[in-house]
Design a protein around this motif. Structure first.
Motif, PDB file in Angstrom:
ATOM      1  N   THR A   1       6.857  11.493  51.138  1.00  0.00           N
ATOM      2  CA  THR A   1       7.629  11.495  49.888  1.00  0.00           C
ATOM      3  C   THR A   1       7.573  10.092  49.291  1.00  0.00           C
ATOM      4  OG1 THR A   1       9.098  13.162  50.831  1.00  0.00           O
ATOM      5  CG2 THR A   1       9.850  12.070  48.831  1.00  0.00           C
TER       6      THR A   1
ATOM      7  N   TRP B   1       7.115  10.662  56.973  1.00  0.00           N
ATOM      8  CA  TRP B   1       8.133  11.350  57.759  1.00  0.00           C
ATOM      9  C   TRP B   1       7.756  11.451  59.229  1.00  0.00           C
ATOM     10  CZ3 TRP B   1      12.770  12.573  55.804  1.00  0.00           C
ATOM     11  CH2 TRP B   1      12.887  12.651  54.420  1.00  0.00           C
TER      12      TRP B   1
ATOM     13  N   HIS C   1      12.003  10.584  42.998  1.00  0.00           N
ATOM     14  CA  HIS C   1      11.131  10.849  44.136  1.00  0.00           C
ATOM     15  C   HIS C   1      10.093  11.916  43.811  1.00  0.00           C
ATOM     16  CE1 HIS C   1      14.734  13.386  44.573  1.00  0.00           C
ATOM     17  NE2 HIS C   1      13.945  14.290  45.125  1.00  0.00           N
TER      18      HIS C   1
ATOM     19  N   MET D   1      12.412  20.958  55.753  1.00  0.00           N
ATOM     20  CA  MET D   1      13.435  19.915  55.692  1.00  0.00           C
ATOM     21  C   MET D   1      14.789  20.602  55.447  1.00  0.00           C
ATOM     22  SD  MET D   1      11.027  17.612  55.594  1.00  0.00           S
ATOM     23  CE  MET D   1      11.453  15.971  55.119  1.00  0.00           C
TER      24      MET D   1
ATOM     25  N   HIS E   1      11.030  13.234  39.868  1.00  0.00           N
ATOM     26  CA  HIS E   1      12.361  13.608  39.373  1.00  0.00           C
ATOM     27  C   HIS E   1      13.462  12.849  40.107  1.00  0.00           C
ATOM     28  CE1 HIS E   1      11.974  16.167  42.968  1.00  0.00           C
ATOM     29  NE2 HIS E   1      13.299  16.267  42.985  1.00  0.00           N
TER      30      HIS E   1
ATOM     31  N   TRP F   1      18.980   9.110  50.010  1.00  0.00           N
ATOM     32  CA  TRP F   1      18.567   8.307  48.854  1.00  0.00           C
ATOM     33  C   TRP F   1      19.663   8.262  47.811  1.00  0.00           C
ATOM     34  CZ3 TRP F   1      15.782  12.962  49.722  1.00  0.00           C
ATOM     35  CH2 TRP F   1      15.941  13.955  48.766  1.00  0.00           C
TER      36      TRP F   1
ATOM     37  N   PHE G   1       8.250  22.424  46.827  1.00  0.00           N
ATOM     38  CA  PHE G   1       9.528  22.334  46.116  1.00  0.00           C
ATOM     39  C   PHE G   1       9.718  20.924  45.548  1.00  0.00           C
ATOM     40  CE2 PHE G   1      13.994  21.131  46.187  1.00  0.00           C
ATOM     41  CZ  PHE G   1      14.584  22.157  45.469  1.00  0.00           C
ATOM     42  N   GLY G   2      10.025  20.852  44.242  1.00  0.00           N
ATOM     43  CA  GLY G   2      10.314  19.549  43.622  1.00  0.00           C
ATOM     44  C   GLY G   2       9.088  18.679  43.429  1.00  0.00           C
TER      45      GLY G   2
ATOM     46  N   ARG H   1       6.036  22.847  56.526  1.00  0.00           N
ATOM     47  CA  ARG H   1       6.929  21.674  56.430  1.00  0.00           C
ATOM     48  C   ARG H   1       8.317  22.203  56.138  1.00  0.00           C
ATOM     49  NH1 ARG H   1       8.756  18.178  52.181  1.00  0.00           N
ATOM     50  NH2 ARG H   1       8.575  15.921  52.550  1.00  0.00           N
TER      51      ARG H   1
ATOM     52  N   ASP I   1      17.513  14.076  41.128  1.00  0.00           N
ATOM     53  CA  ASP I   1      18.096  15.406  41.329  1.00  0.00           C
ATOM     54  C   ASP I   1      19.163  15.750  40.288  1.00  0.00           C
ATOM     55  OD1 ASP I   1      16.553  15.743  43.621  1.00  0.00           O
ATOM     56  OD2 ASP I   1      18.067  14.789  44.888  1.00  0.00           O
TER      57      ASP I   1
ATOM     58  N   LEU J   1      18.052  14.223  53.499  1.00  0.00           N
ATOM     59  CA  LEU J   1      16.962  15.114  53.905  1.00  0.00           C
ATOM     60  C   LEU J   1      16.676  14.856  55.376  1.00  0.00           C
ATOM     61  CD1 LEU J   1      15.421  17.137  52.109  1.00  0.00           C
ATOM     62  CD2 LEU J   1      13.609  15.448  51.887  1.00  0.00           C
TER      63      LEU J   1
ATOM     64  N   ILE K   1      14.306  23.272  52.588  1.00  0.00           N
ATOM     65  CA  ILE K   1      13.168  22.975  51.707  1.00  0.00           C
ATOM     66  C   ILE K   1      11.929  23.289  52.538  1.00  0.00           C
ATOM     67  CG2 ILE K   1      11.961  21.154  50.416  1.00  0.00           C
ATOM     68  CD1 ILE K   1      14.767  21.743  49.347  1.00  0.00           C
TER      69      ILE K   1
ATOM     70  N   PRO L   1       7.635  14.474  46.246  1.00  0.00           N
ATOM     71  CA  PRO L   1       7.070  14.926  47.521  1.00  0.00           C
ATOM     72  C   PRO L   1       5.593  15.275  47.327  1.00  0.00           C
ATOM     73  CG  PRO L   1       8.536  16.612  46.584  1.00  0.00           C
ATOM     74  CD  PRO L   1       8.491  15.491  45.594  1.00  0.00           C
TER      75      PRO L   1
ATOM     76  N   ARG M   1      18.352  19.913  53.577  1.00  0.00           N
ATOM     77  CA  ARG M   1      18.763  19.002  52.522  1.00  0.00           C
ATOM     78  C   ARG M   1      20.228  19.228  52.134  1.00  0.00           C
ATOM     79  NH1 ARG M   1      16.767  17.210  47.110  1.00  0.00           N
ATOM     80  NH2 ARG M   1      18.701  17.435  46.011  1.00  0.00           N
TER      81      ARG M   1
END
Ligand code: SIN
Length: 290
Positions: free
Chosen positions: A136, A243, A258, A271, A109, A251, A104-105, A269, A111, A124, A94, A260, A273
């Motif tokens: 996040t 973070w 969540h 991550m 939402h 989670w 992203f995201g 950034r 998942d 993550l 990510i 971000p 996942r």
């Protein structure tokens, strides 16, 4: 509060979340004796259902170790829209680069609710964190359900909703990394779901993917959905995760949403996942108290 045999937990807020301490190197390299691995799996499953967000600090993990660790929480599965890293296809990067504008995201939402069996949980691992920002937010869907009025609960309890993977708000957040942007996955799920471990009800709609209630038109659904989308964002239900590099978070995707925060333009950034397989959401029975 549950007693755990193989882990130590320190809650981080009244809303959700706990730091996990005392994890030995064998926890990550797949060399735990089978009895210990099974005790740890059972403790992790209960701790995740109870605290909804487990936070591990300062874990320097290789991709292989991350994957091995994920197996203690469930079965890693591919994420439908973003390819994994070549040697570890179940690990999805990510990434937001300094020149990117979308993250992203970046819409509230949970998942993959557009799958018949949405992910049960996700991990993550923070590889590169901006100097400022990039937190996040997590919202507690048990609390969101509990806080609704009795009449709203009565209205929602028998309903199911339709979830689309290509709802515009979310589809545009993954445009640059998507495998097949035109693919639209659709599923129908109960609006109030019962957690398979805690048995507790939680609200299951999301701004990113819910388009309508299955027995109403999109137009009739819209005012109720908009009210619920605002409701789930209430700060009283939210924990803001700050973070640190090498922090790893797991989670519970069945009882949380969540978001971000996209407030670190010009910085990188990254991550790693992993999504974990879930089961078909169970409706919260109509004879339960509400
Ligand atoms: C996601 O929605 O999986 C991304 C979460 C994050 O980048 O903090």
């Amino acid at each position: 509060m549950t007693q755990y045999h193989s882990i130590k937990l320190k809650p981080v807020s009244q809303v959700m979340g706990a730091y996990v301490g005392d994890t030995s190197p064998e926890t990550f390299n797949g060399k735990l004796p089978p009895a210990l691995a099974s005790e740890l799996k059972s403790d992790f499953a209960r701790a995740l259902a109870e605290h909804q967000l487990l936070i591990f600090q300062n874990l320097h993990l290789s991709e292989g170790e991350l994957l091995s660790f994920a197996n203690l929480f469930g079965k890693p599965v591919p994420y439908p829209f973003v390819p994994g890293i070549p040697a570890f296809p179940l690990i999805v990067p990510i990434l937001k680069e300094p020149q990117d504008t979308n993250n992203f995201g970046g819409v509230w939402h949970s998942d993959t609710p557009y799958l018949p069996s949405p992910a049960a949980a996700a991990l993550l691992h923070a590889k590169k964190i901006p100097q400022h920002g990039g937190d996040t937010l997590f919202s507690n869907m048990y609390m969101a359900w509990e806080a609704l009025s009795p009449s709203m609960k009565r209205t929602l309890q028998p309903l199911s909703a339709i979830f689309h993977s290509d709802k515009e708000a979310i589809a545009k957040t993954r445009a640059s990394s998507t495998l097949d942007p035109k693919r639209n996955l659709i599923a129908e799920h109960p609006v109030v779901r019962r957690h398979p471990i805690t048995g507790k009800p939680s609200l299951y709609i999301s701004e990113a993917h819910t388009t309508q209630f299955s027995t109403m038109t999109a137009a009739d659904s819209e005012p109720i959905l908009e009210e619920l989308f605002a409701h789930i964002r209430r700060p009283e239900f939210c924990y803001r995760l700050k973070w640190q590099t090498n922090m790893l978070v797991v989670w519970d995707n069945q009882s949380t949403q969540h978001y971000p925060v996209n407030d670190y333009h010009g910085e990188r950034r990254l991550m790693h996942r992993i999504s974990l397989a879930g089961s078909k959401p169970i409706p919260y029975a109509t004879d339960s108290n509400c």
